[in-house]
Design an enzyme around this catalytic site. Structure first.
Site, mmCIF file in Angstrom:
data_model
loop_
_atom_site.group_PDB
_atom_site.id
_atom_site.type_symbol
_atom_site.label_atom_id
_atom_site.label_comp_id
_atom_site.label_asym_id
_atom_site.label_seq_id
_atom_site.Cartn_x
_atom_site.Cartn_y
_atom_site.Cartn_z
ATOM 1 N N SER A 226 -15.192 15.243 22.727
ATOM 2 C CA SER A 226 -16.147 14.726 21.763
ATOM 3 C C SER A 226 -16.780 13.457 22.320
ATOM 4 O O SER A 226 -16.461 13.010 23.429
ATOM 5 C CB SER A 226 -15.447 14.419 20.428
ATOM 6 O OG SER A 226 -14.501 13.369 20.596
ATOM 7 N N LYS A 227 -17.671 12.861 21.534
ATOM 8 C CA LYS A 227 -18.399 11.686 21.998
ATOM 9 C C LYS A 227 -17.486 10.518 22.334
ATOM 10 O O LYS A 227 -17.848 9.661 23.143
ATOM 11 C CB LYS A 227 -19.413 11.267 20.933
ATOM 12 C CG LYS A 227 -20.573 12.239 20.773
ATOM 13 C CD LYS A 227 -21.557 11.746 19.730
ATOM 14 C CE LYS A 227 -22.722 12.719 19.591
ATOM 15 N NZ LYS A 227 -23.679 12.259 18.544
ATOM 16 N N ARG A 228 -16.322 10.465 21.713
ATOM 17 C CA ARG A 228 -15.442 9.332 22.017
ATOM 18 C C ARG A 228 -14.913 9.398 23.453
ATOM 19 O O ARG A 228 -14.396 8.409 23.971
ATOM 20 C CB ARG A 228 -14.266 9.288 21.032
ATOM 21 C CG ARG A 228 -13.249 10.406 21.171
ATOM 22 C CD ARG A 228 -12.092 10.194 20.210
ATOM 23 N NE ARG A 228 -11.088 11.246 20.312
ATOM 24 C CZ ARG A 228 -11.152 12.386 19.679
ATOM 25 N NH1 ARG A 228 -12.176 12.647 18.880
ATOM 26 N NH2 ARG A 228 -10.190 13.295 19.815
ATOM 27 N N HIS A 229 -15.043 10.554 24.092
ATOM 28 C CA HIS A 229 -14.620 10.687 25.487
ATOM 29 C C HIS A 229 -15.757 10.371 26.450
ATOM 30 O O HIS A 229 -15.575 10.407 27.668
ATOM 31 C CB HIS A 229 -14.119 12.110 25.758
ATOM 32 C CG HIS A 229 -12.918 12.491 24.950
ATOM 33 N ND1 HIS A 229 -12.951 13.478 23.987
ATOM 34 C CD2 HIS A 229 -11.658 12.002 24.941
ATOM 35 C CE1 HIS A 229 -11.749 13.590 23.439
ATOM 36 N NE2 HIS A 229 -10.955 12.705 24.005
ATOM 37 N N GLY A 230 -16.941 10.074 25.919
ATOM 38 C CA GLY A 230 -18.107 9.852 26.767
ATOM 39 C C GLY A 230 -19.191 10.859 26.438
ATOM 40 O O GLY A 230 -19.185 11.499 25.384
#
Length: 490
Positions: free
Chosen positions: A256-260
């Site tokens: 997800s976006k929290r991983h980049g």
């Protein structure tokens, strides 16, 4: 039916069917790539279908982003794009057909129950068990008479639904754990029925488009028994299913976006090479066997098979992606790399048409070849390498402070400019000899002059070997830049 069943090339038809509620996610791109590799290897047909029935969340710019991402990735298609939003009446007809066959019923339950109405209970061994509540509409007893009905599939009571998955093997689901899912919502105003639900539209399209293999993410496995039941109710043979593993972040949770960045177009804008990205994506959940990782697209097309798809989820490793990119920058035949560099220079306003052919093209090729061992992303060609393609470049203050601090530097650069300007031959050895002679006569180590010169002519402390750089830049440009550098002391 299994993936190993003999099929002729003309029979293979696959589809990539993204929903434009977001841009092209890395996981979706990998699914598209697997479909494309499978179709191209079998000389089959690749279809692009846009599942845009969610009017509230779908946006035209998201469709554009998906298509641009696929084009950059090099995943093309033979038919489409088809838009589900333009096929509403077709889905209604298919829903009526299921209703007429007795495999569906009119459901008068309120819309909030359309999600299924099932709940979980603790089983005898503390295992979550789905308990399905069948509504009375199924038996012809409307729960709220007088309201407009939806069309709901009548799942068989008892027994199981089986299908073969080319990745996970035989799968079996208890029918008693499958809700009577909605095919068509209730209509509004003068409509008999409303919007088709996912299960109805996807199966109707796959039948109509003669899809032979459904290659999609493993998160769709729970949808498959419902779709198998619907295929059979419509008198159609289900396609071969192949559910590919998910892509996880480094913490092993869903990417997800929290991983980049998860949008493929972000990697395009960062400057990754599309072929490197294809290579990296292909190995997230698939293996050709053996330890080889650097696989050109021709290699992927030759080796790809559903048998090589893993059942284990892949982990997105940014460092590994960057490694692939540097491998491609260094190993690609130079003529394959030049168009990518040209596109980047054009985007950054540095391209000159004279580099497209003849002597200009030879210079451009030689320059890119000199730079690429030190480049990590395409923007590097127009950032720290800017001085190779433009006379408008800045000198790095840190490099200047480090390598121009010796008080002898101005005099040495002036003498070197004269010595280089007097050369009748311009090559590596001549530049090397002239530079070392100036350093020797000035009573300094050659390294001091070499470092100072590098900063003067390219503005950076780190660059390709100095004398190779001089040859590429040319005599006139090198001499002029050395003399321009002397103005820094005035």
């Amino acid at each position: 039916m299994t993936e190993t069943k003999e099929t002729t090339a003309s029979e293979v038809r696959v589809r990539f069917a993204p929903s434009p509620t977001g841009y092209l996610h890395v996981g979706g791109a990998r699914t598209a790539l697997f479909n494309w590799l499978f179709a191209r290897k079998r000389r089959g047909t690749m279809i692009l279908r846009i599942e845009d029935t969610d009017a509230e969340r779908n946006k035209p710019e998201l469709v554009t982003g998906i298509i641009e991402g696929l084009k950059w990735l090099g995943v093309d298609w033979d038919e489409g794009p088809f838009y589900q939003s333009q096929r509403t009446e077709f889905y209604r007809e298919m829903g009526r057909k299921v209703l007429a066959s007795g495999h569906a019923f009119l459901c008068y339950c309120p819309p909030e129950k359309y999600v299924g109405g099932d709940h979980a209970e603790e089983g005898a061994e503390s295992v979550k068990v789905r308990k399905i509540t069948r509504c009375t509409c199924r038996e012809g007893k409307p729960s709220t008479p007088g309201t407009k009905p939806a069309v709901r599939f009548k799942v068989p009571v008892g027994g199981t639904t089986k299908f073969y998955d080319a990745v996970f093997g035989e799968r079996e689901f208890s029918n008693d754990e499958i809700e009577d899912f909605v095919l068509l919502r209730s209509g509004k105003e003068s409509e008999e029925f409303g919007q088709a639900m996912y299960q109805m539209s996807v199966v109707a399209d796959d039948i109509d488009m003669r899809i032979t293999h459904v290659i999609r993410g493993a998160d769709h496995i729970s949808n498959t028994p419902k779709q198998v039941l619907l295929y059979r109710a419509l008198g159609a043979e289900p396609p071969i299913f192949a559910h590919v593993p998910l892509i996880l972040g480094p913490d092993k949770s869903r990417l997800s976006k929290r991983h980049g960045a998860t949008d493929v177009n972000m990697y395009r804008r960062e400057g990754f090479l599309p072929e490197a990205f294809r290579n990296f994506l292909a190995l997230l959940g698939w293996s050709p066997g053996g330890d080889e990782e650097y696989l050109r697209t021709s290699d992927l097309l030759e080796k790809f098979s559903l048998e090589g798809v893993s059942r284990t989820n892949g982990v997105f490793d940014r460092a590994k992606l960057e490694w692939f990119n540097t491998q491609y920058l260094q190993k690609l035949p130079i003529e394959d790399l030049l168009p990518e560099v040209e596109a980047r220079l054009k985007e950054d306003g540095l391209w000159k048409d004279e580099w497209a052919a003849g002597a200009g093209h030879e210079w451009f090729s030689r320059t890119v070849d000199l730079l690429r061992p030190r480049v990590r992303l395409l923007p590097d060609f127009s950032s720290w390498s800017r001085a190779f393609f433009s006379d408008e470049f800045a000198i790095d203050p840190a490099a200047k402070a480090k390598f121009w601090k010796d008080e002898k530097v101005p005099g040495l650069l002036a003498k070197l400019a004269d010595a280089l300007g007097a050369l009748t031959e311009w090559n590596h050895d001549a530049c090397d000899h002239a530079s070392r002679k100036v350093a020797e006569e000035g009573g300094v180590k050659a390294g001091l002059l070499i470092n100072a010169t590098r900063v003067a002519i390219v503005g950076q402390a780190v660059a390709p070997p100095l004398f190779d750089t001089m040859v590429v830049l040319g005599q006139e440009r090198v001499v002029r830049r050395l003399r321009d550098a002397l103005k820094e002391w005035k």
